[in-house]
Design an enzyme around this catalytic site. Structure first.
Site, PDB file in Angstrom:
ATOM      1  N   TYR A 242     -19.957   4.152 -23.452  1.00 10.88           N
ATOM      2  CA  TYR A 242     -19.996   2.703 -23.700  1.00 10.88           C
ATOM      3  C   TYR A 242     -18.634   2.115 -23.366  1.00 10.88           C
ATOM      4  CZ  TYR A 242     -17.247   3.022 -28.020  1.00 10.88           C
ATOM      5  OH  TYR A 242     -16.253   3.226 -28.934  1.00 10.88           O
ATOM      6  N   CYS A 243     -18.609   0.744 -23.237  1.00 10.04           N
ATOM      7  CA  CYS A 243     -17.350   0.077 -22.935  1.00 10.04           C
ATOM      8  C   CYS A 243     -17.256  -1.209 -23.740  1.00 10.04           C
ATOM      9  CB  CYS A 243     -17.208  -0.146 -21.439  1.00 10.04           C
ATOM     10  SG  CYS A 243     -18.654  -0.918 -20.692  1.00 10.04           S
ATOM     11  N   ARG A 244     -16.956  -2.330 -23.073  1.00 11.68           N
ATOM     12  CA  ARG A 244     -16.721  -3.557 -23.847  1.00 11.68           C
ATOM     13  C   ARG A 244     -17.998  -4.282 -24.225  1.00 11.68           C
ATOM     14  NH1 ARG A 244     -11.909  -4.981 -19.772  1.00 11.68           N
ATOM     15  NH2 ARG A 244     -10.205  -3.975 -20.900  1.00 11.68           N
ATOM     16  N   GLY A 245     -19.086  -3.894 -23.617  1.00 13.74           N
ATOM     17  CA  GLY A 245     -20.341  -4.575 -23.913  1.00 13.74           C
ATOM     18  C   GLY A 245     -21.208  -4.636 -22.675  1.00 13.74           C
TER      19      GLY A 245
ATOM     20  N   ALA B 214     -18.552   1.446 -18.284  1.00 13.36           N
ATOM     21  CA  ALA B 214     -19.456   2.523 -18.700  1.00 13.36           C
ATOM     22  C   ALA B 214     -20.435   2.865 -17.584  1.00 13.36           C
ATOM     23  CB  ALA B 214     -20.205   2.111 -19.964  1.00 13.36           C
TER      24      ALA B 214
END
Lengths: 217, 217
Positions: free
Chosen positions: A178-181, A187
């Site tokens: 996952y990453c910032r959204g 991601a």
DNA sequence: ACAATAATCTAACGATTGTTAGACAATGTA
DNA sequence: TACATTGTCTAACAATCGTTAGATTATTGT
């Protein structure tokens, strides 16, 4: 009688201040970045791909709407979200936009099509599996953001270092990156890289803002 | 690399369309009015205290953000909220504004000070009391809005008719008056009138939007 | 066919924004 | 002390927005 009109107008005008803060794409991007953790102006400018002057101007707007707060630390000015409520609002306005605007759904589809994604509803079961070590939850954001806040049981390998640090990941287990959204592509790229190297990897299109895990104060 | 920037920009730009719709006080007022039920353009214009031309222009903006939908019925064009999600968003942005903006809280305080208000948390107990007939829940909005949607067990007496229809209310019971929401002053005026006439009356500063009871389609 | 009503469209204006450049203030460092 | 770094402030430009007036399109009723 006309007195009531004036009071009403004042009320709606105040609420519109929040709308004004949220009516610029760049300001929304800055809010999302600040949901990842506190940042300096030039970090924000670099991450958002704009000049520091423009970032400063936008941050000024966000500050007059009192959605962000600042603190001076040496040479740097550190910005942070005022509240968890601001992160919740960012998620809410984004969800409404996805609900109402077909154009947005189209862009998202074309963006996220190839790498497999995790359905966003099974948060508890994901945490359960991560706790037991059945999957590896991988945070590919810059390490400062991981330090500020991260999903439970996540391990940090920033995207830039991923190629060199592949050995840290066990090959048998599924990697959930996952990453910032949902609007962040780190991601997605991480999943693409991992799959090319023979890992089983899926993308979780959520981040700390969606999970309500945000750093405040 | 720069491809990613362009995709991101498109995403935030779409979300900003919702923000743009919410950045004008009059548009917010129109959204709140539409949360009460579907309405024609001239009704909306009259209720919001603006010209029909201006109302039409603002509604056009709301329609391009796809927050409202229209239907032609004879000479009239009927506007309605697209979704329950729009009403939820209106409540959300208003709550964030009240959370962040002291100025707004000040206006609300000075507005709502004298008539006693019901704490907004005891919804279930209010419904229970209304079901048993221990209190009278009074909807003082125009009757079309009551017809479109209203709180459970509420009875309708529009504010303009209240003076003439006081006899319909039993004198022993507490009257809980509500209107369009916290920014609407009709319930406040109703409570003031009722108290002058010897009734025990309190204002519920919530309406159908806050309770999630909105008419759609 | 004619007038009246309801609403939109177009054009126009002034006011408000987004964006950039240049000057400036504050801090840390050589 | 001088200089580089970090960020804000001011001014300026074009672009956009809010608002109004005038013309235009549907629809209904006579």
């Amino acid at each position: 009688m006309n007195d009531q009109r004036r009071i009403k107008d004042m009320l709606y005008e105040q609420v519109a201040r929040i709308g004004k803060a949220a009516c610029s794409p760049k300001r929304l991007e800055l809010i999302e970045l600040l949901c990842q953790g506190e940042k300096t102006v030039d970090t924000l400018a670099r991450d958002a791909g704009i000049s520091m002057k423009l970032a400063s101007a936008h941050l000024r707007e966000l500050r007059t709407a009192r959605l962000v707060e600042t603190e001076k630390q040496g040479k740097h000015v550190i910005y942070r979200i005022a509240n968890r409520a601001v992160a919740d609002f960012w998620v809410a306005i984004r969800c409404l936009a996805e609900d109402r605007l077909v154009e947005l759904r189209l862009v998202i589809e074309q963006m996220a099509s190839h790498p497999k994604e995790l359905a966003p509803q099974d948060r508890e079961s994901l945490v359960k599996m991560a706790r037991k070590g059945e999957v590896v939850v991988l945070d590919v954001r810059p390490s400062e953001e991981f330090l500020a806040a991260h999903l439970p049981f996540a391990r940090s390998i920033p995207l830039e270092e991923l190629k060199l640090r592949l050995a840290e990941l066990p090959k048998g287990k599924t990697v959930v990156a996952y990453c910032r959204g949902p609007y962040c592509l780190m991601a997605r790229d991480a999943v693409a890289l991992l799959r090319k190297k023979g890992y089983e990897a899926v993308r979780l299109p959520e981040g700390v803002a969606e999970w309500g895990i945000v750093q405040v104060r």
